[in-house]
Design a protein around this motif. Structure first.
Motif, mmCIF file in Angstrom:
data_model
loop_
_atom_site.group_PDB
_atom_site.id
_atom_site.type_symbol
_atom_site.label_atom_id
_atom_site.label_comp_id
_atom_site.label_asym_id
_atom_site.label_seq_id
_atom_site.Cartn_x
_atom_site.Cartn_y
_atom_site.Cartn_z
ATOM 1 N N VAL A 328 4.207 9.865 -19.357
ATOM 2 C CA VAL A 328 3.516 9.188 -17.979
ATOM 3 C C VAL A 328 4.300 7.885 -17.730
ATOM 4 O O VAL A 328 4.972 7.259 -18.742
ATOM 5 N N GLN A 329 4.215 7.480 -16.573
ATOM 6 C CA GLN A 329 4.683 6.131 -16.264
ATOM 7 C C GLN A 329 3.941 5.530 -15.227
ATOM 8 O O GLN A 329 2.782 6.041 -14.846
ATOM 9 N N ILE A 330 4.216 4.483 -14.785
ATOM 10 C CA ILE A 330 3.157 3.593 -13.882
ATOM 11 C C ILE A 330 3.953 3.419 -12.360
ATOM 12 O O ILE A 330 5.163 3.008 -12.545
ATOM 13 N N VAL A 331 3.319 3.685 -11.658
ATOM 14 C CA VAL A 331 3.934 3.483 -9.973
ATOM 15 C C VAL A 331 2.976 2.221 -9.468
ATOM 16 O O VAL A 331 1.793 2.399 -9.779
ATOM 17 N N SER A 332 3.575 1.333 -8.580
ATOM 18 C CA SER A 332 2.911 0.331 -7.843
ATOM 19 C C SER A 332 3.059 0.288 -6.436
ATOM 20 O O SER A 332 4.048 0.662 -5.817
ATOM 21 N N ALA A 333 1.946 -0.128 -5.901
ATOM 22 C CA ALA A 333 1.932 -0.569 -4.581
ATOM 23 C C ALA A 333 1.269 -1.927 -4.349
ATOM 24 O O ALA A 333 0.327 -2.237 -4.922
ATOM 25 N N THR A 334 2.077 -2.700 -3.520
ATOM 26 C CA THR A 334 1.584 -4.173 -3.368
ATOM 27 C C THR A 334 1.373 -4.331 -2.006
ATOM 28 O O THR A 334 2.339 -3.979 -1.023
ATOM 29 N N SER A 335 0.631 -5.400 -1.557
ATOM 30 C CA SER A 335 0.380 -5.722 -0.226
ATOM 31 C C SER A 335 -0.422 -6.949 -0.133
ATOM 32 O O SER A 335 -0.675 -7.523 -1.330
ATOM 33 N N THR A 336 -0.557 -7.627 0.923
ATOM 34 C CA THR A 336 -1.482 -8.840 1.125
ATOM 35 C C THR A 336 -2.858 -8.402 1.072
ATOM 36 O O THR A 336 -3.104 -7.367 1.682
#
Length: 482
Positions: A328-336
């Motif tokens: 497994v790994q980690i994916v990220s989503a970023t926003s304001t």
């Protein structure tokens, strides 16, 4: 090794359970991969299943579970080993690997309490007693698997139920492996009760029941020995994290509410070329937006949602789901905050749940085999370690687990699962754990937040309208053992 009684839980006995037989492959060192090693500084995986109490005497139940566990460990023999660190003679490097050659075994704890099933499932918040149903003390990390068992089982008798908890070393297994083990153990237990057979390990290698793959996978130019650029484990092990007081709640999302949420997330999306947003992505988008509103963060603040993602299906050729180890790994989503907390409307293409869902969908879709290989190569060049709670803050949501893991199907031979709960491991503000719901297609989420944020989430209108009451357990069929 002893485990102190606490919160009204009394330890009756502890014993060591070894694999019923030792396979030849257990004699070879099992070297940890770049997916395994970074977890040496995190906590064990801790999950448990609650059942109504069978009509059999408790001694028969406990003996039966020990025998079936021994049988299951024959296939999952790495869980009976110990971690070993070898310092290389020509450098100040460390190599950590898994030694299963003498099968030191798993720990089995039999305990009892005067608490009931209702004491576990009825409170709004997960009650403190649940933590005492799990072995290990807070602060135990996976590196302690050098001296502690890699698998520790605690079977606690309640007044009207049984709680079966497993703590599994996260440097040896991920969630997929964890539930594969639980499924196999319950299958063996159920089968031997049903047919009243002796415990004789039989390995079915048919397509419907493929063998467990215990050999670890490495890139062609890596491993199997990975030297860590340290002179002592204290240079990379961190036990100092202290979580603020948290509220922990279980939330249930019915099949119908999830269908509505998925339809909303897929309507009027900003990018028509994307993959369809999945039910789970839509749900996590709702949690991300709702928790962010509950945290009352300034609109210009950046906020991130992180997802633990299974690499088995992303490799070519695909890995078997029976690959034992971390993958497994980690994916990220970023926003304001402003972008993802705006109220959803049919006329807006980039607001609220839709926008958050699209960001998560893109993060998952872009996680290709090429990115996995780049990550593995980068980690070997500059090794680093996950530290509990260190990669998150009050603007981050971290989601682990999966609703696809088979949990409620774990019938040990005396009836269905009443509830799923977890121990102290890897919990902090903003941690979300996903579970299979009781009815087909439903999802349960365990959410951990500081008190004031949880209170705000409980009154968030958009969040509350999708939360459902969990389905009650059906009539459990009790079956005598012995």
């Amino acid at each position: 090794m002893s485990f102190p009684s606490s919160q009204g839980v009394h330890v009756i006995s502890t014993s060591t359970i070894k694999p019923q037989i030792l396979l030849q492959e257990s004699q070879d060192p099992c070297y940890l991969t770049p997916w395994d090693i970074p977890k040496l500084s995190t906590h064990y995986i801790q999950k448990g299943l609650l059942f109504t109490k069978p009509s059999s005497p408790s001694k028969n139940i406990v003996d039966h579970l020990k025998n079936s566990l021994s049988c299951a460990l024959a296939q999952f023999f790495p869980l009976a080993g110990r971690l070993v660190t070898v310092k290389q003679a020509d450098s100040q490097s460390y190599c950590v690997y898994l030694d299963c050659s003498d099968a030191q075994g798993a720990q089995f704890i039999h305990a009892a309490t005067q608490f009931s099933i209702a004491d576990i499932v009825s409170p709004i918040d997960v009650p403190p007693i649940v933590q005492s149903l799990f072995p290990l003390v807070p602060g135990t990390v996976n590196h302690d698997g050098h001296t502690l068992p890699l698998l520790i089982v605690q079977v606690t008798e309640l007044t009207d139920g049984i709680f079966i908890a497993c703590s599994v070393n996260h440097a040896v297994a991920d969630g997929t492996t964890y539930w594969n083990f639980f499924n196999k153990w319950s299958e063996i237990s159920r089968t031997h009760i049903k047919f009243e057979t002796n415990y004789k390990t039989q390995f079915n290698v048919s397509a419907s029941n493929p063998p467990i793959i215990t050999k670890r996978w490495f890139l062609d130019n890596q491993g199997p020995i990975i030297n860590l650029p340290f002179s002592h484990h204290e240079e990379f092990i961190d036990r100092s994290f202290a979580s603020p007081p948290l509220r922990e709640r279980m939330f249930h999302f019915s099949t119908e509410s999830l269908k509505q949420l998925k339809a909303q997330a897929n309507s009027n999306q900003p990018n028509t070329t994307q993959n369809e947003i999945s039910t789970f992505q839509a749900l996590i988008a709702l949690i991300w937006t709702s928790v962010t509103r509950a945290r009352q963060t300034s609109l210009d603040q950046k906020t991130t949602c992180k997802l633990a993602i299974n690499n088995r299906t992303r490799m070519r050729p695909k890995f078997s789901q029976n690959y034992l180890g971390n993958c497994v790994q980690i994916v990220s989503a970023t926003s304001t905050v402003a972008e993802i907390t705006s109220k959803a409307s049919e006329s807006s293409n980039s607001c609220g749940v839709r926008w958050a869902a699209w960001l998560l969908n893109r993060a998952v879709s872009e996680h290709s085999e090429e990115k996995v290989r780049e990550w593995l190569e980068g980690w070997v060049k500059e090794p680093w370690f996950y530290k509990v709670g260190r990669s998150t803050d009050e603007h981050t949501l971290m989601v682990s687990g999966s609703h696809r893991f088979k949990m409620f199907g774990n019938d040990f031979g005396w009836g269905e699962v009443v509830a799923v709960r977890s121990g102290f491991g890897n919990k902090y503000d903003g941690k979300v754990m996903a579970y299979e719901g009781r009815e087909s297609g439903s999802i349960d989420l365990e959410i951990n937040l500081v008190g004031w944020a949880m209170s705000a989430l409980e009154t968030d209108e958009e969040f509350v309208k999708y939360v459902a009451s969990p389905a009650p357990p059906g009539a459990c069929n009790t079956l005598s053992i012995g």
